[in-house]
Design a protein around this motif. Structure first.
Motif, PDB file in Angstrom:
ATOM      1  N   ASN A 363     -11.320 -12.615  13.540  1.00 38.45           N
ATOM      2  CA  ASN A 363     -10.787 -13.330  12.385  1.00 38.45           C
ATOM      3  C   ASN A 363      -9.684 -12.505  11.720  1.00 38.45           C
ATOM      4  O   ASN A 363      -9.928 -11.442  11.168  1.00 38.45           O
ATOM      5  N   SER A 364      -8.426 -13.031  11.762  1.00 38.03           N
ATOM      6  CA  SER A 364      -7.276 -12.280  11.244  1.00 38.03           C
ATOM      7  C   SER A 364      -6.887 -12.687   9.830  1.00 38.03           C
ATOM      8  O   SER A 364      -5.865 -12.222   9.315  1.00 38.03           O
ATOM      9  N   GLU A 365      -7.684 -13.551   9.178  1.00 36.63           N
ATOM     10  CA  GLU A 365      -7.329 -14.019   7.838  1.00 36.63           C
ATOM     11  C   GLU A 365      -7.396 -12.873   6.829  1.00 36.63           C
ATOM     12  O   GLU A 365      -8.384 -12.163   6.729  1.00 36.63           O
ATOM     13  N   LEU A 366      -6.296 -12.702   6.086  1.00 38.46           N
ATOM     14  CA  LEU A 366      -6.247 -11.672   5.045  1.00 38.46           C
ATOM     15  C   LEU A 366      -6.892 -12.203   3.769  1.00 38.46           C
ATOM     16  O   LEU A 366      -6.509 -13.244   3.250  1.00 38.46           O
ATOM     17  N   LYS A 367      -7.860 -11.451   3.271  1.00 38.01           N
ATOM     18  CA  LYS A 367      -8.531 -11.812   2.031  1.00 38.01           C
ATOM     19  C   LYS A 367      -8.385 -10.660   1.043  1.00 38.01           C
ATOM     20  O   LYS A 367      -8.030  -9.550   1.422  1.00 38.01           O
ATOM     21  N   ASP A 368      -8.687 -10.944  -0.214  1.00 39.43           N
ATOM     22  CA  ASP A 368      -8.567  -9.903  -1.238  1.00 39.43           C
ATOM     23  C   ASP A 368      -9.396  -8.669  -0.893  1.00 39.43           C
ATOM     24  O   ASP A 368      -8.973  -7.536  -1.145  1.00 39.43           O
ATOM     25  N   ASP A 369     -10.586  -8.875  -0.315  1.00 38.34           N
ATOM     26  CA  ASP A 369     -11.472  -7.739  -0.040  1.00 38.34           C
ATOM     27  C   ASP A 369     -11.362  -7.221   1.388  1.00 38.34           C
ATOM     28  O   ASP A 369     -12.207  -6.443   1.834  1.00 38.34           O
ATOM     29  N   THR A 370     -10.328  -7.639   2.134  1.00 40.03           N
ATOM     30  CA  THR A 370     -10.125  -7.092   3.478  1.00 40.03           C
ATOM     31  C   THR A 370      -9.919  -5.580   3.366  1.00 40.03           C
ATOM     32  O   THR A 370      -9.063  -5.117   2.616  1.00 40.03           O
ATOM     33  N   PRO A 371     -10.705  -4.766   4.105  1.00 38.98           N
ATOM     34  CA  PRO A 371     -10.611  -3.298   3.977  1.00 38.98           C
ATOM     35  C   PRO A 371      -9.246  -2.762   4.435  1.00 38.98           C
ATOM     36  O   PRO A 371      -8.766  -3.106   5.519  1.00 38.98           O
ATOM     37  N   PHE A 372      -8.638  -1.937   3.616  1.00 33.20           N
ATOM     38  CA  PHE A 372      -7.397  -1.235   3.952  1.00 33.20           C
ATOM     39  C   PHE A 372      -7.587   0.239   3.584  1.00 33.20           C
ATOM     40  O   PHE A 372      -8.243   0.556   2.593  1.00 33.20           O
ATOM     41  N   THR A 373      -7.007   1.114   4.374  1.00 31.44           N
ATOM     42  CA  THR A 373      -7.007   2.539   4.058  1.00 31.44           C
ATOM     43  C   THR A 373      -5.586   2.961   3.701  1.00 31.44           C
ATOM     44  O   THR A 373      -4.648   2.723   4.477  1.00 31.44           O
ATOM     45  N   TRP A 374      -5.427   3.566   2.522  1.00 33.65           N
ATOM     46  CA  TRP A 374      -4.106   3.945   2.033  1.00 33.65           C
ATOM     47  C   TRP A 374      -3.930   5.463   2.151  1.00 33.65           C
ATOM     48  O   TRP A 374      -4.843   6.214   1.879  1.00 33.65           O
ATOM     49  N   SER A 375      -2.728   5.863   2.548  1.00 32.76           N
ATOM     50  CA  SER A 375      -2.450   7.304   2.657  1.00 32.76           C
ATOM     51  C   SER A 375      -2.091   7.884   1.290  1.00 32.76           C
ATOM     52  O   SER A 375      -1.613   7.162   0.400  1.00 32.76           O
ATOM     53  N   PRO A 376      -2.334   9.185   1.090  1.00 30.48           N
ATOM     54  CA  PRO A 376      -1.935   9.822  -0.174  1.00 30.48           C
ATOM     55  C   PRO A 376      -0.433   9.674  -0.442  1.00 30.48           C
ATOM     56  O   PRO A 376      -0.020   9.539  -1.594  1.00 30.48           O
ATOM     57  N   SER A 377       0.387   9.682   0.623  1.00 33.27           N
ATOM     58  CA  SER A 377       1.834   9.555   0.420  1.00 33.27           C
ATOM     59  C   SER A 377       2.197   8.164  -0.097  1.00 33.27           C
ATOM     60  O   SER A 377       3.166   8.002  -0.845  1.00 33.27           O
ATOM     61  N   LEU A 378       1.433   7.125   0.288  1.00 31.17           N
ATOM     62  CA  LEU A 378       1.694   5.780  -0.234  1.00 31.17           C
ATOM     63  C   LEU A 378       1.403   5.740  -1.731  1.00 31.17           C
ATOM     64  O   LEU A 378       2.175   5.162  -2.516  1.00 31.17           O
ATOM     65  N   LEU A 379       0.292   6.361  -2.125  1.00 32.49           N
ATOM     66  CA  LEU A 379      -0.018   6.415  -3.555  1.00 32.49           C
ATOM     67  C   LEU A 379       1.073   7.159  -4.319  1.00 32.49           C
ATOM     68  O   LEU A 379       1.440   6.778  -5.442  1.00 32.49           O
TER      69      LEU A 379
END
Length: 464
Positions: A363-379
């Protein structure tokens, strides 16, 4: 003898006894004689007669008290009266009393521990049986008196008063017998009702368990430990249907309930360590060694997949393992994500751009709670640091896209996720809200790759 056989058979079946013997006191009141057997022949008994005080049967008659043995060790020899072919768990010897007189002894042997309700039933019933034996004995005496009276009228007249008293006693005994029979019938009905209720509860419990195992995503397993604690490839193991499905199998026919069905599928690099951990858990009588291991299993399609097994053991008072059960959890996606994070950290060392990573399975549907991992450089690009509140889910980024860019941005992002090809795209000049409330333009570049059933997506955000 007919009365003894009927009573013995009824009580044996009612209390789930394996075997039994009915002894009565002879008219001379010197010995106890076996007159009826349940699941055994009185003619083949090791000893058919007992003097008062002789053996457990004679002792029960002398003491006028029940003798109960429970939790008998395996291979216990019966010793005197009942030819037991299996290992008994309990033996009860009950004197049959009426007005403090012993009229017989009842002995029952059980393959299972005797429940308290059956102990109570047998104890109460023994008094009623004693009364019935006393009544039968009186009836026998009466018949003898009547026969003598026909032969000698003078003797009959002399004993007329005694006969009248005997008749009255017999009537009283008969009334007591009828009352006892009614009580037994009521008790039988009560027990049948309780058994029906317990059976219904058991069926409901089984239904609940079946529903739970059918809906869980984990595979369940269970092992009843052999008495000698020795296991081999053919040791019986119960595997749930979902356990089999996780490995690509359908039923017990292609994945039998035996230890080797699982152990033969362990990856060669993990087999020794996994079996060792299982043995260490079982043989730690303190119960302090957990069973929580990760290993690879060979699926039916020929590929290895990562799983985590967790188990717990039921032990006796000494810590000896009696039963162990647990679950199997598929952790392949977590392993893939862990590997992706390692790659992710390598990119971090090569660029000042911001990175994110996610994955999906089918299931490729993007939802609000779809898990994403963000890098420190993105922050850092967004004016934040590691202490900033930026949850690892899709809406943390989606809600920062400028309102004018949001519709197009989200549409292109979803189209990319839905595309079944392994492609790389760029989304130019979308504006993101920084921590200070201002908006800046950023470019987004994304790529994805499918491994087994898991699709990994990596994104790179850079200033426009």
């Amino acid at each position: 003898e007919e009365f003894s056989s009927v009573i013995l058979e009824y009580l044996a079946k009612l209390s789930n006894a394996y075997q039994g013997v009915f002894y009565i006191v002879t008219q001379e009141k010197e010995i106890l004689e076996a007159v009826a057997g349940y699941a055994c022949s009185t003619e083949k008994l090791y000893k058919k007669e007992f003097m008062f005080g002789d053996g457990l049967v004679g002792q029960a008659a002398v003491s006028k008290q029940e003798i109960i043995f429970e939790d008998l060790p395996s291979n216990t020899e019966n010793g005197s009266s009942v030819e037991v072919q299996l290992n008994p768990q309990a033996v009860i010897i009950i004197p049959l009393l009426f007005n403090e007189s012993v009229y017989g002894v009842l002995k029952l042997v059980f393959l299972k521990t005797l429940k308290e309700k059956y102990k109570l039933l047998l104890s109460r019933t023994s008094q009623n049986i004693g009364a019935m034996l006393e009544s039968i004995l009186n009836s026998s005496k009466l018949q003898s008196l009547l026969k003598d009276s026909q032969e000698n009228a003078e003797v009959l007249r002399a004993q007329e008063e005694e006969l009248r008293q005997n008749i009255e006693e017999m009537q009283a005994t008969r009334e007591a017998q009828e009352k006892t029979q009614n009580e037994l019938e009521n008790l039988k009905n009560t027990l049948e009702k309780e058994i029906a209720q317990q059976t219904l509860k058991l069926e409901e419990t089984i239904q609940k368990f079946d529903l739970a195992t059918a809906t869980t995503t984990e595979g369940l397993w269970d092992l009843v430990m052999p008495e000698d604690l020795e296991t081999n490839d053919d040791t019986y193991f119960w595997w749930s249907d979902n356990f089999r499905k996780m490995l690509g199998y359908n039923n017990e026919k292609d994945f039998p309930n035996r230890l080797a069905s699982w152990s033969d599928l362990l990856h060669p690099d993990h087999k020794e360590e996994t079996l060792g951990a299982f043995s260490a858990h079982l043989m730690d009588y303190s119960g302090n060694t957990p069973y929580n291991v990760e290993y690879q299993l060979l699926r039916k399609n020929g590929e290895y997949r990562w799983y985590r097994a967790v188990g717990n053991t039921l032990r006796d008072d000494t810590g000896k393992p009696l039963r162990v059960a647990g679950s199997l959890i598929d952790i392949q996606e977590a392993k893939d994500l862990e590997e992706s994070k390692e790659t992710f950290e390598m990119f971090e060392n090569l660029s000042n751009d911001g990175f994110w990573i996610t994955h999906f399975n089918g299931n490729s549907e993007l939802k609000d709670d779809t898990p994403f991992t963000w890098s420190p450089s993105l922050l850092k690009l967004l004016g934040m640091d590691a202490s900033s509140k930026f949850n690892e889910r899709f809406d943390s980024l989606a809600t920062r896209v400028h309102q004018s860019d949001s519709k197009v941005f989200l549409k292109k992002l979803q189209e990319f996720f839905d595309d079944t090809k392994e492609v790389t795209i760029s989304i130019l000049c979308h504006r993101l809200k920084l921590k200070n409330g201002k908006f800046e333009k950023f470019n987004l570049k994304m790529t994805k790759k499918k491994t087994n059933k898991l699709t990994k997506v990596v994104g790179c955000i850079s200033k426009a």
